[in-house]
Scaffold this motif. Sequence first.
Motif, PDB file in Angstrom:
ATOM      1  N   CYS A  40       0.846  -1.195   0.000  1.00 11.88           N
ATOM      2  CA  CYS A  40       0.000   0.000   0.000  1.00 11.88           C
ATOM      3  C   CYS A  40       0.886   1.251   0.000  1.00 11.88           C
ATOM      4  N   LEU A  41       0.500   2.258  -0.794  1.00 10.59           N
ATOM      5  CA  LEU A  41       1.158   3.560  -0.816  1.00 10.59           C
ATOM      6  C   LEU A  41       0.184   4.604  -0.289  1.00 10.59           C
ATOM      7  N   ILE A  42       0.680   5.498   0.565  1.00 15.28           N
ATOM      8  CA  ILE A  42      -0.127   6.591   1.097  1.00 15.28           C
ATOM      9  C   ILE A  42       0.540   7.900   0.691  1.00 15.28           C
ATOM     10  N   PHE A  43      -0.077   8.659  -0.217  1.00 16.52           N
ATOM     11  CA  PHE A  43       0.477   9.936  -0.663  1.00 16.52           C
ATOM     12  C   PHE A  43       0.025  11.038   0.296  1.00 16.52           C
ATOM     13  N   CYS A  44       1.012  11.778   0.800  1.00 12.79           N
ATOM     14  CA  CYS A  44       0.752  12.843   1.770  1.00 12.79           C
ATOM     15  C   CYS A  44       1.171  14.184   1.164  1.00 12.79           C
ATOM     16  N   PRO A  45       0.583  15.291   1.631  1.00 11.00           N
ATOM     17  CA  PRO A  45       0.866  16.594   1.025  1.00 11.00           C
ATOM     18  C   PRO A  45       2.242  17.155   1.347  1.00 11.00           C
ATOM     19  N   THR A  46       2.809  16.848   2.515  1.00 13.97           N
ATOM     20  CA  THR A  46       4.103  17.401   2.911  1.00 13.97           C
ATOM     21  C   THR A  46       5.014  16.296   3.432  1.00 13.97           C
ATOM     22  N   LYS A  47       6.296  16.620   3.545  1.00 14.09           N
ATOM     23  CA  LYS A  47       7.259  15.655   4.063  1.00 14.09           C
ATOM     24  C   LYS A  47       7.020  15.355   5.540  1.00 14.09           C
ATOM     25  N   LYS A  48       6.700  16.378   6.287  1.00 20.22           N
ATOM     26  CA  LYS A  48       6.436  16.161   7.707  1.00 20.22           C
ATOM     27  C   LYS A  48       5.211  15.294   7.918  1.00 20.22           C
ATOM     28  N   ASN A  49       4.201  15.476   7.076  1.00 25.69           N
ATOM     29  CA  ASN A  49       2.996  14.657   7.189  1.00 25.69           C
ATOM     30  C   ASN A  49       3.283  13.190   6.898  1.00 25.69           C
TER      31      ASN A  49
ATOM     32  N   PRO B 164       5.017   0.176  -7.573  1.00 24.05           N
ATOM     33  CA  PRO B 164       3.564  -0.022  -7.608  1.00 24.05           C
ATOM     34  C   PRO B 164       3.049  -0.663  -6.327  1.00 24.05           C
ATOM     35  N   ALA B 165       1.711  -0.624  -6.155  1.00 19.26           N
ATOM     36  CA  ALA B 165       1.089  -1.177  -4.950  1.00 19.26           C
ATOM     37  C   ALA B 165      -0.291  -1.697  -5.312  1.00 19.26           C
ATOM     38  N   LYS B 166      -0.787  -2.566  -4.464  1.00 16.72           N
ATOM     39  CA  LYS B 166      -2.148  -3.080  -4.624  1.00 16.72           C
ATOM     40  C   LYS B 166      -3.164  -1.961  -4.415  1.00 16.72           C
ATOM     41  N   ARG B 167      -2.945  -1.130  -3.374  1.00 21.65           N
ATOM     42  CA  ARG B 167      -3.867  -0.035  -3.068  1.00 21.65           C
ATOM     43  C   ARG B 167      -3.068   1.258  -2.889  1.00 21.65           C
ATOM     44  N   VAL B 168      -3.572   2.321  -3.494  1.00 25.51           N
ATOM     45  CA  VAL B 168      -2.989   3.654  -3.359  1.00 25.51           C
ATOM     46  C   VAL B 168      -4.008   4.539  -2.653  1.00 25.51           C
ATOM     47  N   ILE B 169      -3.576   5.194  -1.578  1.00 23.96           N
ATOM     48  CA  ILE B 169      -4.440   6.083  -0.797  1.00 23.96           C
ATOM     49  C   ILE B 169      -3.886   7.498  -0.885  1.00 23.96           C
ATOM     50  N   LEU B 170      -4.714   8.440  -1.286  1.00 24.86           N
ATOM     51  CA  LEU B 170      -4.348   9.846  -1.306  1.00 24.86           C
ATOM     52  C   LEU B 170      -4.872  10.488  -0.020  1.00 24.86           C
ATOM     53  N   ARG B 171      -3.943  10.848   0.856  1.00 30.08           N
ATOM     54  CA  ARG B 171      -4.307  11.350   2.189  1.00 30.08           C
ATOM     55  C   ARG B 171      -5.235  12.554   2.105  1.00 30.08           C
ATOM     56  N   ASN B 172      -4.984  13.474   1.193  1.00 26.32           N
ATOM     57  CA  ASN B 172      -5.885  14.561   0.838  1.00 26.32           C
ATOM     58  C   ASN B 172      -5.463  15.099  -0.532  1.00 26.32           C
ATOM     59  N   PRO B 173      -6.329  15.820  -1.215  1.00 25.62           N
ATOM     60  CA  PRO B 173      -6.040  16.219  -2.602  1.00 25.62           C
ATOM     61  C   PRO B 173      -5.178  17.470  -2.705  1.00 25.62           C
TER      62      PRO B 173
END
Length: 1143
Positions: free
Chosen positions: A603-612, A706-715
């Motif tokens: 799973c990948l979780i995309f976050c808006p900032t490095k600290k996040n 790549p990952a099975k599931r990609v989650i975008l923490r916020n847009p």
Amino acid sequence: MQCSSRRLRISVPSWAQFLDMSSPLTSTGPQRKLLGARKRCSNGSVHDQEVSQPSKYFRESGVDRLSKDECKTSKPPASNANHGKEEGCQWFENSFCSTRKRSEESSCTKNLITEKENQENIFERLEVHTANKKLQSPRTKKEDEDSNSQKDVFEESFQDLDFLSHVESIESQNSVDFADTVAESPAENLVVVNRPEDNTQLTVASGKTESHRAVEKTVGGKQSSDLEKNVEIASNTLKFEKQSDSDRCEGKDVVDTHVSDVLGRTPQTGKEEGLVSIRVGSLRDRLKRKLLQNVGARSPVSPAQTVEEGRQSRIKEVEREAAILQDEGSADDIGPFYGLPSKVQDLLQKQRGITSLYEWQDRCLKLPSLQKGGNLVYSLPTSGGKTLVAEVLILKELLCKKRDALMILPFVSIVQEKVKGLAQLAVELDFLVEEYAGSRGRFPPIKHRRRCLYIATIEKAHSLVNSLLEQDRLDSLGLVVVDELHMIGEGRSRGACLEATLLKVLHARAPTQIIGMSATLNNIGDLLSFLKADIFSSDFRPVKLTEYVKLQDNIFEVQKGVTLQDSLDHQRTVTFEYSPEMAKVDPDHLLGLVTEVIPQHSCLIFCPTKKNCENVALMLSKLMAKHRRELSQVRKQERRDLLKELYQDGEQRMCPVLQHTIHFGLAYHHSGLTTDERQLLEAAYTDGVLCVLACTSTLAAGVNLPAKRVILRNPYIGTQFLNRSQYKQMIGRAGRAGKDTTGESILIVSPKDRCKVWDIISGPVESCFSSLTYDDGKGIKSLILSSIGLQITSTTKAVFDMMSQTLLSLQASHLSCDIVAMTKDALQQLIDEGLVVQKRSLSQGEEIFCHDPSLEVTPLGRATFKGSIDLEFSTQLYTDLKKAEESLVLASHLHLLFLVTPYDLVKDVRPSWMTYFKQISLLTPVELKVAELIGVPEAYVAKKASGQVTRQVVDEFVVKRFYLTLMLYDLWRQKSLWEVAEKFDQPRGFIQNLLSGTASFGSCVYHFCQELEEFWAYQELLGTFVKRLAYCVSAELLPLMEISGVKLGRARQLYSAGFHSTAQVAAADPETLVRAIKQIPRKVARQIVASAKLLLNEKAEALLQEVEDLVTVPVDRMTSQGSPRSLSQLNDMDIFSHSFSSQ
């Protein structure tokens, strides 16, 4: 005269026929064949011939039959003609039957010798008649049938005999001589069958000049009763028909006649064929001795096996010849795999597991326009397999067309990853790979003897093309591949640099093919017009992707619709067992969404900032420690090994966040990590040791994870809302080809952003516009300056003509810009800044100024574009170098470090004045003098640290720049990244980026100084200084750090393991590295060894080219044709004469 001394000459079939006989010599097998042959002869299956028996055997050996009139003189006696129907059998029986009484044989010896001499005279006459007859009368169909029928009888009688056993049985008592046989076909080679057990060697010779061979053997052995019984049975079975004494004598004549006929000389060669001399003995004795011999030693090699080995040897020889032809290559196609050798396909399968191409890849590679060398842009979703098509085209250019290729990638990390990935392929296929990123890359590039693939960032690719144009070598570049072509519209210097690079390639009209890989664009037609290219597009994805949007507790599936409500179909409501405390810590239910797929999937979780990113990874690990502690037991030992390796590479330091999260298979990934850390985490994620990565958007545009599931923490990316192309790039990582059947993406949206989601999931695709106008037309000025310096344009009119071919010109109406006015303003600014001069010439001696004045670059302008210096800083760099030249302090490296500190990084730093004061107070008096000369007084820093207001006038830009220099100075003194980052309170990733950026800018400053004679001192000082600056390590580690993919931690491990040079690493076996270095994966070991071999090949090519340049003889001295010649093209006398003439 003793019969034992009599030598009987018999004819045998060709050696190839004998070697094909593999059936054993039994008591009944050969005799059955013999009787069958005799029966057919008696029944008339072989037609009665009036022609003589010698003529029949001449037909069997390829000689045409003589007519009756021409053969009258060659007919045998009438007694011989009476045996016409059984002659094909009798000579066989007589040659193998037991000898009669010795007195009877002795009485016939004289007749045989006399008859033999007569036959030899007859054969000489037959040769002349046969040669004439071949020219006069062709053979008839009936005669061919007669010959074939007799030949069948001849061959069938030998079909089941084991020839090798027969010859050895004769050898047991007698000696066998094999005469030279004429090899009509080049495939008839010398075959030697060795018998190690009994030291017997059977030689079948072919050739025209070999002497007769005698192979003798003496056999002795004990006889047993069982063997005597076997011999008795065999001798009874092989009884032949008895003949009268007179018939026997006549039969001997017939046999001798037959032998003479068969062993006669052919008209073509005049050589005797198949001559065998045998001393006749008792067949019973021979069989007995042979059976005794076979009991003691059986032949380990059968004739059939010998023939098969010869056939396989010839097949291998043909394959080697075919491989040589493939290596030489043709213009376009040398193999079955899309014009490539089959070895390429085997390597792709072995190294990457690619067994076949997708259907769209096959169609794309077979496009007619592509085959003809036309430009192409192909567009597909992320993870569709675009890169493989580009690599196949690159390999075809290198291996088939024998020209160099250039691959342009957007980021340094991707360049380094691609160089490592292609290293093994390059070593196997014998081509070079050069890295042009950061401080790496030679200008001008070396002229290689082998084909070379340049892998470069956008900025380095621009400099490389400029260098090739300046040396008039762009024709050697056959292919340019651009990844992420849509970055041409990035809107900053990178987009403008990419457009300028492609424009110069197009304007030069060189036979260079351009291939672009792009995301889906709304105005793709503009790019096609600019590049004069065709388009190939597809919606193919190897794994089906399902998009979801999560709004509070509800999850909606994204579908095609006219409105937002139509596009979102409600699927489910999350029902994770969250306590109030968990809901407060994790309101977005990240733990529940993640644990649905891990640890079986990733799973990948995309976050808006490095600290996040760090916060999300730490939050999930704490929740898992309380509620899903069993996840810490998955691959526990491998995760511990990963922690140990991170600890060693970090010089006994480790990020506390990673130290806690890795136990649960979690990590964060952003630019704050060092290169070593990123590589280790990426490898662990690929291998499944890590299940979850919390990352920034840079991962989506970087390496393929790549990952099975990609989650975008916020847009959001930072504070900017996502656009559609960024969204598509992130969710494109969902679904791993070959591992997952489906991929999922979940966009988490807050209620306030609900209305904006429509633009992301169903909005129009973004357009791509020219970036030349960025920063008040800086891209236009840079393009004009380099084009004038490279003499692409030399007049004002030529400048306007070139600008009319840009992408900006195609989009001028849409962007509402006046391309003519912007070109005039840019040209005038270059003249005002002293980078370009305008010269007016007189026309034909008249005092009338030319209306189209010529343009030339000044020395400063040439140094600016050849050093790839930003136009904004070129004048400032010249001023700083000129000022430092007057009072350069060489007692330490601090002054040189300040001169190569990048200008563009100054805006990103905010000094901590207390830290600044502590560091400046630790400087020696000599170093403090450097600070004073630069313009950073110690008193000013002290007042800023104490919070006092100072009226001292200083340049704030210089003060901040020197703050960065102090960081670099600690790195130069070999302090670790961790220590420097902690001291200056900066992310360790920023410190490493500062180092790599300084090395790159230092290389630019070095090339800048090379174009200005007044800076000759800097040319000597900066050469070795910049090379060492790229790594900031001790001298003994420099050779290891040059290997692609080897960083400081790995270099120290290699050095400790005894690998002190590039050559030692290249000569090592990957398994040796695995045993010598703990926790190094085999894949990494193979890549390191391949990269070391590639580096050695590159250095060898450079040295060979240097030698070639040194020994090249000047044109005016050695040749009158106007072209230089190398030393290899001159003979000794030329060099001798030249050496004296030069004196």
